[in-house]
Design a protein around this motif. Structure first.
Motif, PDB file in Angstrom:
ATOM      1  N   GLN B  37       0.822  -1.345   0.020  1.00  0.00           N
ATOM      2  CA  GLN B  37       0.055   0.205   0.130  1.00  0.00           C
ATOM      3  C   GLN B  37       0.991   1.440   0.188  1.00  0.00           C
ATOM      4  OE1 GLN B  37      -2.913  -0.018   2.968  1.00  0.00           O
ATOM      5  NE2 GLN B  37      -3.880   1.878   2.348  1.00  0.00           N
ATOM      6  N   ASP B  38       0.924   1.809  -1.002  1.00  0.00           N
ATOM      7  CA  ASP B  38       1.574   3.144  -1.273  1.00  0.00           C
ATOM      8  C   ASP B  38       2.857   3.198  -0.683  1.00  0.00           C
ATOM      9  OD1 ASP B  38       1.863   6.160  -1.930  1.00  0.00           O
ATOM     10  OD2 ASP B  38       1.323   6.614   0.007  1.00  0.00           O
ATOM     11  N   VAL B  39       3.775   2.047  -1.393  1.00  0.00           N
ATOM     12  CA  VAL B  39       5.203   1.863  -1.078  1.00  0.00           C
ATOM     13  C   VAL B  39       6.071   2.851  -1.866  1.00  0.00           C
ATOM     14  CG1 VAL B  39       7.021   0.415  -1.394  1.00  0.00           C
ATOM     15  CG2 VAL B  39       4.757  -0.218  -0.186  1.00  0.00           C
ATOM     16  N   ASN B  40       6.940   3.483  -1.198  1.00  0.00           N
ATOM     17  CA  ASN B  40       8.033   4.243  -1.978  1.00  0.00           C
ATOM     18  C   ASN B  40       9.467   3.721  -1.660  1.00  0.00           C
ATOM     19  OD1 ASN B  40       6.176   6.457  -3.066  1.00  0.00           O
ATOM     20  ND2 ASN B  40       5.680   6.481  -1.198  1.00  0.00           N
ATOM     21  N   VAL B  41      10.109   3.311  -2.533  1.00  0.00           N
ATOM     22  CA  VAL B  41      11.279   2.742  -2.462  1.00  0.00           C
ATOM     23  C   VAL B  41      12.415   3.700  -3.337  1.00  0.00           C
ATOM     24  CG1 VAL B  41      12.869   0.856  -2.496  1.00  0.00           C
ATOM     25  CG2 VAL B  41      10.654   0.830  -1.801  1.00  0.00           C
ATOM     26  N   ARG B  42      13.818   3.983  -2.674  1.00  0.00           N
ATOM     27  CA  ARG B  42      14.542   4.546  -3.875  1.00  0.00           C
ATOM     28  C   ARG B  42      15.912   3.550  -3.683  1.00  0.00           C
ATOM     29  NH1 ARG B  42      16.582   8.659  -1.059  1.00  0.00           N
ATOM     30  NH2 ARG B  42      15.972   7.759   1.178  1.00  0.00           N
ATOM     31  N   LEU B  43      16.579   3.710  -4.706  1.00  0.00           N
ATOM     32  CA  LEU B  43      18.033   3.140  -4.685  1.00  0.00           C
ATOM     33  C   LEU B  43      18.837   3.932  -5.448  1.00  0.00           C
ATOM     34  CD1 LEU B  43      19.167   0.464  -3.933  1.00  0.00           C
ATOM     35  CD2 LEU B  43      18.624  -0.536  -6.056  1.00  0.00           C
ATOM     36  N   GLN B  44      20.010   4.139  -4.666  1.00  0.00           N
ATOM     37  CA  GLN B  44      21.273   4.934  -5.173  1.00  0.00           C
ATOM     38  C   GLN B  44      22.343   3.925  -6.034  1.00  0.00           C
ATOM     39  OE1 GLN B  44      21.268   8.558  -4.707  1.00  0.00           O
ATOM     40  NE2 GLN B  44      19.187   8.308  -3.679  1.00  0.00           N
ATOM     41  N   ARG B  45      22.890   4.345  -6.859  1.00  0.00           N
ATOM     42  CA  ARG B  45      23.861   3.862  -7.553  1.00  0.00           C
ATOM     43  C   ARG B  45      25.198   3.297  -6.571  1.00  0.00           C
ATOM     44  NH1 ARG B  45      24.502   3.683 -12.786  1.00  0.00           N
ATOM     45  NH2 ARG B  45      23.586   5.936 -12.864  1.00  0.00           N
ATOM     46  N   GLY B  46      25.146   1.908  -6.705  1.00  0.00           N
ATOM     47  CA  GLY B  46      26.238   1.729  -5.696  1.00  0.00           C
ATOM     48  C   GLY B  46      25.711   1.179  -4.392  1.00  0.00           C
ATOM     49  N   GLU B  47      24.663   1.556  -3.827  1.00  0.00           N
ATOM     50  CA  GLU B  47      24.176   1.317  -2.794  1.00  0.00           C
ATOM     51  C   GLU B  47      23.426  -0.172  -2.406  1.00  0.00           C
ATOM     52  OE1 GLU B  47      21.015   3.888   0.017  1.00  0.00           O
ATOM     53  OE2 GLU B  47      20.384   3.503  -1.815  1.00  0.00           O
TER      54      GLU B  47
END
Lengths: 357, 269
Positions: B37-47
């Protein structure tokens, strides 16, 4: 360096850990490694059995067993149909399927050829091709019911087998039909009595065994067949079209069943609705399993199945020559199959625990 | 929701260029069950991002959406800043997103090098070029520091950790830039865990590969991940850098949530 030590440890069945194998005798290890490598070949057991059986009957009954007439009986009549169908069953078993109907493809395909010639005036070579394509089509239907409709192949192909048998009985009115000798110019390429054409089934067998040994061990098709049976989800995950592989192997098996049926029709000059059936199919599956193919999929060898077919043909032929009457023959035959299977399973278990052969 | 608010929102319409994966407002339902439900995910380069949460929290569903196996009901995905609709696993793979499942990655009956090249075989028609595949597979595994007895042995003869390492190496070999590792450390001995953690450390050092790890063991997650996201009942309830949180905090949140749910159930019963 440590890599070499590690792989030697692997051959000896020890856990691979850095220095555990250090200080071993190099030559001794090579010898043990060599024996181990032979023992680890799935074909090893069945090869030993094959040679032993041939030697036994060859020595005990050399005058009759080693004659040309018997060689044709053994290799072209008995062994070739088992081995050819076994090629298909090996491919199917490896990818996790089985074809029970192939013996009835054997029964039905020659009728398609026969009526194409007699009723539709199709040239004989073309009619033979139609017969072979009938097998491919039957294999496609098996693939469709199994892969697309999701019915387990064991049941699906029992069903299609009955349908094919029924078709053969209906079109023939349950009577055998004669194949005229005028068709022999095509028939000789499949099998007709007399030299050299009576050897044709053996040539077909050897060529097909070599081709499909390469297909299984050295081509993408073979890798994907193993992957489909070894790890269906993993194969799909890797993007392999598993359904296509299974369809293809059903169609191959159908083709081989039709080929054997047409060979038998030309060789006996009869298209017979009582030819084929369950027996050649079961012999082929037994040959495959004696030769080291896993019933549960994922592994198997064509060469092993070929040797398995020789074993079955030698047992049948050898007991016949030895004059064992028909009634107890089944007991001995069944016992021999069980012993071969038990030896295989137990030796495989030994191999897996590391104590090679 | 409060923990998530601590993360500064991206400025303006264009996300930072080194953001390789971004999920916005992802929701997914299976019949009456709300998986996400309304999930927000971010992924940086090399992370390396740890995705933690109890069974049924929605971790696997989220992974399946990232790898193209399932489509979200709503929300959007951005890969390298561009919005994409992942049509299939193959499509995701072509964008450099690859998932490694612990159990179904490899075909046990095939050799290591055939597994490395599965569906990407080198073929000199009509036969496989086994020699080239063997050589390249060995080079690649050596380069990644994956230590196995030989590339010629069937995968079945290797340990769980070795198999996992090979599955990861295969994904990297296939040019994966975003690796999704599903329970890479489950059911493994201490030595095996160390081996996989080393492998992930090495990948991190390369800098060009971003990783999302699903795991149960908070200690291991905090050791290897730069950041953790906690999923509870289909919502992300915590998004913190590993150094800003602790096993204790994560445990407390999950246990508190469990107690609260239990009380609610007892009250309504």
């Amino acid at each position: 360096m440590s890599d070499a030590v590690d792989s030697a440890d692997k051959v000896l069945g020890r856990p691979a850990s850095g220095g555990a194998g250090r200080g071993g005798n190099g030559a001794g290890r090579t010898l043990v490694g060599g024996l181990g490598a032979f023992g680890r070949q799935r074909e090893a057991t069945v090869l030993v059995v094959t040679v032993a059986l041939l030697a036994y009957f060859g020595i005990s009954y050399h005058s009759s067993f080693l004659s040309q007439v018997n060689a044709v009986d053994l290799l072209a009549e008995l062994m070739a149909p088992i081995a050819i169908i076994a090629i298909g069953e090996v491919m199917l078993l490896i990818c996790g399927e089985i074809d029970i109907s192939v013996g009835f493809i054997y029964t039905f395909a020659p009728f398609v050829m026969y009526f194409a010639i007699t009723d539709y005036h199709v040239p004989v070579p073309l009619a033979a091709l139609l017969g072979l394509l009938t097998g491919v089509a039957a294999g496609w239907v098996n693939g469709f019911i199994t892969v697309t409709l999701g019915v387990p192949s064991f049941i699906a192909t029992i069903g299609t087998g009955f349908v094919l048998l029924g078709l053969a009985l209906v079109v023939s009115r349950a009577e055998p039909l004669p194949v005229p000798s005028s068709w022999d110019s095509t028939g000789k390429w499949f099998a007709i009595p007399g030299n050299p054409w009576q050897w044709a089934p053996l040539v077909w067998t050897v060529v097909l065994v070599l081709i499909f040994h390469l297909v299984l061990t050295r081509t993408r098709w073979g890798l994907y067949t193993i992957s489909a049976g070894g790890n269906l989800l993993g194969a799909r995950e890797a993007g392999i079209n598993v359904g296509r592989i299974k369809y293809g192997n059903f169609m191959l098996t159908g083709f081989l069943g039709a080929l054997v049926g047409i060979q038998a029709a030309f060789y006996t000059s009869t298209v017979d609705p009582s030819a084929g059936g369950y027996t050649p199919m079961f012999y082929a599956v037994i040959a495959a399993v004696i030769g080291g193919t896993a019933m549960l999929g994922g592994s198997g060898t064509i060469i092993g199945a070929f040797l398995g077919a020789i074993v079955l043909a030698t047992l049948t032929d050898g007991f016949d020559i030895a004059g064992i009457s028909a009634n107890p023959l089944s007991i001995i035959f069944g016992g021999a199959i069980l012993i071969a299977m038990i030896a295989n399973v137990q030796l495989t278990r030994l191999r897996q625990t590391g104590r090679t052969l | 929701m409060t923990a998530q608010d601590q993360i500064p929102a991206p400025s303006g319409a264009s996300p930072a260029t080194d953001e390789v994966l971004r999920a916005e407002h992802i929701s997914k339902r299976f019949g009456a069950v709300t998986a996400l439900q309304d999930v927000n995910v971010r992924l940086q380069r090399g992370e390396v991002l740890g995705l933690i949460g109890d069974n049924g929290a929605g971790k696997s569903t989220l992974m399946k959406i990232f790898c193209g196996f399932q489509r979200p009901d709503s929300g959007r995905l951005l890969v390298n800043g561009a919005e994409v609709v992942l049509k299939s696993v193959t499509h995701a793979r072509s964008l450099g997103i690859d998932v490694v499942y612990q159990d179904l990655a490899l075909v046990n009956q095939l050799t290591v090098y055939h597994n490395m090249f599965l569906n990407r075989e080198i073929v000199r028609w009509p036969l496989l070029s086994n020699r080239s595949m063997r050589r390249i597979a060995k080079e690649h595994l050596d380069e990644m520091g994956v230590n196995i007895p030989s590339v010629n042995v069937p995968v079945a003869s290797l340990s769980g950790g070795q198999r996992q390492a090979i599955a990861v190496a295969r994904a990297v070999f296939a040019d994966a830039r975003i690796l999704l590792l599903d329970e890479p450390l489950a059911a493994m001995g201490a030595k095996e865990v160390a081996m996989i953690l080393d492998l992930i450390h090495d990948l991190k050092r390369r800098g060009d590969i971003s990783i999302i790890i699903i795991a149960h063991n908070y200690g291991q997650v905090l050791e290897i991940c730069d950041r953790v996201n906690l999923l509870q009942h289909g919502e992300i309830t915590l998004d913190k850098r590993s150094r800003d949180t602790s096993v204790q905090e994560l445990n407390d949140i999950v246990v508190a949530e469990y107690r609260r749910a239990l009380e609610e159930r007892q009250r309504s019963a």
